[in-house]
Write an enzyme that holds these catalytic residues in place. Structure first.
Site, mmCIF file in Angstrom:
data_model
loop_
_atom_site.group_PDB
_atom_site.id
_atom_site.type_symbol
_atom_site.label_atom_id
_atom_site.label_comp_id
_atom_site.label_asym_id
_atom_site.label_seq_id
_atom_site.Cartn_x
_atom_site.Cartn_y
_atom_site.Cartn_z
ATOM 1 N N PRO A 10 0.788 -1.231 0.000
ATOM 2 C CA PRO A 10 0.000 0.000 0.000
ATOM 3 C C PRO A 10 0.822 1.284 0.000
ATOM 4 O O PRO A 10 1.857 1.371 0.660
ATOM 5 C CB PRO A 10 -0.819 -0.103 1.302
ATOM 6 C CG PRO A 10 -0.112 -1.112 2.125
ATOM 7 C CD PRO A 10 0.535 -2.063 1.173
ATOM 8 N N ASN A 11 0.334 2.215 -0.772
ATOM 9 C CA ASN A 11 0.860 3.587 -0.885
ATOM 10 C C ASN A 11 2.169 3.689 -1.675
ATOM 11 O O ASN A 11 2.638 4.789 -1.949
ATOM 12 C CB ASN A 11 1.032 4.225 0.499
ATOM 13 C CG ASN A 11 -0.279 4.285 1.256
ATOM 14 O OD1 ASN A 11 -1.268 4.774 0.718
ATOM 15 N ND2 ASN A 11 -0.315 3.765 2.469
ATOM 16 N N ARG A 18 5.166 10.987 -2.727
ATOM 17 C CA ARG A 18 4.797 10.692 -1.339
ATOM 18 C C ARG A 18 5.978 10.977 -0.411
ATOM 19 O O ARG A 18 7.000 10.300 -0.473
ATOM 20 C CB ARG A 18 4.432 9.214 -1.229
ATOM 21 C CG ARG A 18 4.175 8.754 0.171
ATOM 22 C CD ARG A 18 4.173 7.235 0.261
ATOM 23 N NE ARG A 18 3.855 6.813 1.603
ATOM 24 C CZ ARG A 18 4.086 5.608 2.085
ATOM 25 N NH1 ARG A 18 4.665 4.692 1.315
ATOM 26 N NH2 ARG A 18 3.778 5.303 3.310
ATOM 27 N N TYR A 23 10.853 8.927 1.580
ATOM 28 C CA TYR A 23 10.884 7.818 0.624
ATOM 29 C C TYR A 23 11.649 8.126 -0.666
ATOM 30 O O TYR A 23 11.767 7.248 -1.523
ATOM 31 C CB TYR A 23 9.438 7.396 0.296
ATOM 32 C CG TYR A 23 8.699 6.894 1.517
ATOM 33 C CD1 TYR A 23 9.024 5.674 2.093
ATOM 34 C CD2 TYR A 23 7.690 7.658 2.120
ATOM 35 C CE1 TYR A 23 8.367 5.211 3.223
ATOM 36 C CE2 TYR A 23 7.022 7.207 3.246
ATOM 37 C CZ TYR A 23 7.370 5.977 3.799
ATOM 38 O OH TYR A 23 6.721 5.524 4.926
ATOM 39 N N ASN A 74 8.165 -5.301 -0.524
ATOM 40 C CA ASN A 74 7.999 -4.162 0.371
ATOM 41 C C ASN A 74 6.504 -4.122 0.670
ATOM 42 O O ASN A 74 5.704 -3.696 -0.167
ATOM 43 C CB ASN A 74 8.456 -2.854 -0.276
ATOM 44 C CG ASN A 74 8.349 -1.682 0.693
ATOM 45 O OD1 ASN A 74 7.730 -1.801 1.759
ATOM 46 N ND2 ASN A 74 8.928 -0.548 0.313
ATOM 47 N N ALA A 77 2.932 -0.546 4.991
ATOM 48 C CA ALA A 77 2.482 -0.575 6.388
ATOM 49 C C ALA A 77 1.987 -1.953 6.823
ATOM 50 O O ALA A 77 1.960 -2.245 8.022
ATOM 51 C CB ALA A 77 1.392 0.465 6.600
ATOM 52 N N ASP A 87 1.982 -15.394 7.097
ATOM 53 C CA ASP A 87 1.568 -16.785 6.895
ATOM 54 C C ASP A 87 1.628 -17.171 5.410
ATOM 55 O O ASP A 87 2.007 -18.300 5.074
ATOM 56 C CB ASP A 87 0.142 -17.001 7.411
ATOM 57 C CG ASP A 87 0.070 -17.075 8.929
ATOM 58 O OD1 ASP A 87 1.145 -17.155 9.571
ATOM 59 O OD2 ASP A 87 -1.042 -17.053 9.478
ATOM 60 N N GLU A 98 12.967 -9.032 2.178
ATOM 61 C CA GLU A 98 12.149 -7.879 2.591
ATOM 62 C C GLU A 98 12.929 -6.588 2.324
ATOM 63 O O GLU A 98 14.115 -6.498 2.633
ATOM 64 C CB GLU A 98 11.854 -8.010 4.088
ATOM 65 C CG GLU A 98 11.061 -6.846 4.645
ATOM 66 C CD GLU A 98 10.888 -6.947 6.164
ATOM 67 O OE1 GLU A 98 11.576 -7.764 6.808
ATOM 68 O OE2 GLU A 98 10.078 -6.175 6.700
ATOM 69 N N HIS A 100 12.706 -2.156 2.477
ATOM 70 C CA HIS A 100 12.062 -0.880 2.795
ATOM 71 C C HIS A 100 12.963 0.239 2.324
ATOM 72 O O HIS A 100 14.186 0.144 2.472
ATOM 73 C CB HIS A 100 11.808 -0.737 4.297
ATOM 74 C CG HIS A 100 10.937 -1.810 4.816
ATOM 75 N ND1 HIS A 100 9.584 -1.845 4.549
ATOM 76 C CD2 HIS A 100 11.205 -2.925 5.515
ATOM 77 C CE1 HIS A 100 9.075 -2.937 5.090
ATOM 78 N NE2 HIS A 100 10.040 -3.613 5.673
ATOM 79 N N SER A 102 12.939 3.350 3.581
ATOM 80 C CA SER A 102 13.415 4.064 4.769
ATOM 81 C C SER A 102 13.993 3.077 5.781
ATOM 82 O O SER A 102 13.740 1.870 5.688
ATOM 83 C CB SER A 102 12.247 4.839 5.398
ATOM 84 O OG SER A 102 11.247 3.943 5.865
ATOM 85 N N ARG A 107 12.822 4.944 12.818
ATOM 86 C CA ARG A 107 11.575 5.726 12.754
ATOM 87 C C ARG A 107 10.694 5.407 13.969
ATOM 88 O O ARG A 107 11.195 4.971 14.992
ATOM 89 C CB ARG A 107 10.864 5.433 11.414
ATOM 90 C CG ARG A 107 11.725 5.840 10.204
ATOM 91 C CD ARG A 107 11.005 5.610 8.903
ATOM 92 N NE ARG A 107 9.806 6.434 8.798
ATOM 93 C CZ ARG A 107 8.839 6.234 7.892
ATOM 94 N NH1 ARG A 107 8.955 5.254 7.012
ATOM 95 N NH2 ARG A 107 7.785 7.020 7.855
HETATM 96 C C1 DHK Z 1 6.948 1.887 3.365
HETATM 97 C C2 DHK Z 1 5.790 2.197 4.005
HETATM 98 O O1 DHK Z 1 4.689 2.471 3.303
HETATM 99 C C3 DHK Z 1 5.705 2.296 5.463
HETATM 100 O O2 DHK Z 1 4.427 1.991 5.956
HETATM 101 C C4 DHK Z 1 6.752 1.458 6.157
HETATM 102 C C5 DHK Z 1 8.136 1.420 4.097
HETATM 103 C C6 DHK Z 1 8.117 1.732 5.572
HETATM 104 C C7 DHK Z 1 9.414 1.830 3.382
HETATM 105 O O3 DHK Z 1 10.283 2.475 3.981
HETATM 106 O O4 DHK Z 1 9.572 1.476 2.220
HETATM 107 O O5 DHK Z 1 6.735 1.723 7.535
#
Ligand code: DHK
Length: 148
Positions: A10-11, A18, A23, A74, A77, A87, A98, A100, A102, A107
């Protein structure tokens, strides 16, 4: 079979605009292109999926069986909340890295916990878009060990 699934949650479709101070300014399309390029030099191909919906991410992980040799994820959230995603990854037994953008450990406290980490080969965070390429390298090293 030599295709890697790059899965974004998401996002992350909003990358580029964003919170660029957190990011970065690289868009998801740019990250996906860079993954494709790096995969090619490593003799892999890449399928990229992004969804804002937990169930769709789970479906993509289930569908990865027999199609993808590895997963780079990634989970956004959902990383910090989704036992269901954890699972799903554990169920398909596909090597997963995995990522990310950031450094989640630097954080807010609620971002320190990852449900993805225990079912992953490892976690790469804090290196921005480069993290996806580092994940690709790490996955390729892991897969080549399996092949040896
Ligand atoms: C991306 C998100 O959308 C956050 O909810 C995570 C992650 C961190 C990132 O750093 O790529 O907490």
């Amino acid at each position: 079979m030599s295709d890697i699934l790059v899965l974004n949650g998401p996002n992350l479709n909003l990358l580029g605009t964003r919170q660029p101070e957190v990011y970065g300014s690289t868009t998801l399309a740019m990250i996906e292109d860079a993954c494709r390029d790096r995969a090619q030099t490593l003799r892999y191909t890449v399928t990229c999926v992004q969804s804002n919906h937990e169930g769709e991410l789970i479906d993509a992980i289930h569908a990865a069986r027999g199609r993808h040799v590895g997963i780079i994820i990634n989970a956004g959230a959902y990383t910090h909340s989704s036992i269901a995603l954890m699972d799903a990854i554990a169920s398909v037994e596909i090597p997963t890295v995995e990522v990310h953008l950031s450094n989640i450990h630097a954080r807010e406290e609620f971002r320190h916990r990852s449900y993805i980490a225990p079912v992953s080969l490892g976690q790469i965070c804090g290196f921005g878009a480069t993290g996806y390429l580092l994940a690709m390298e790490a996955l390729a090293v892991h897969l080549s060990k399996g092949a040896a």
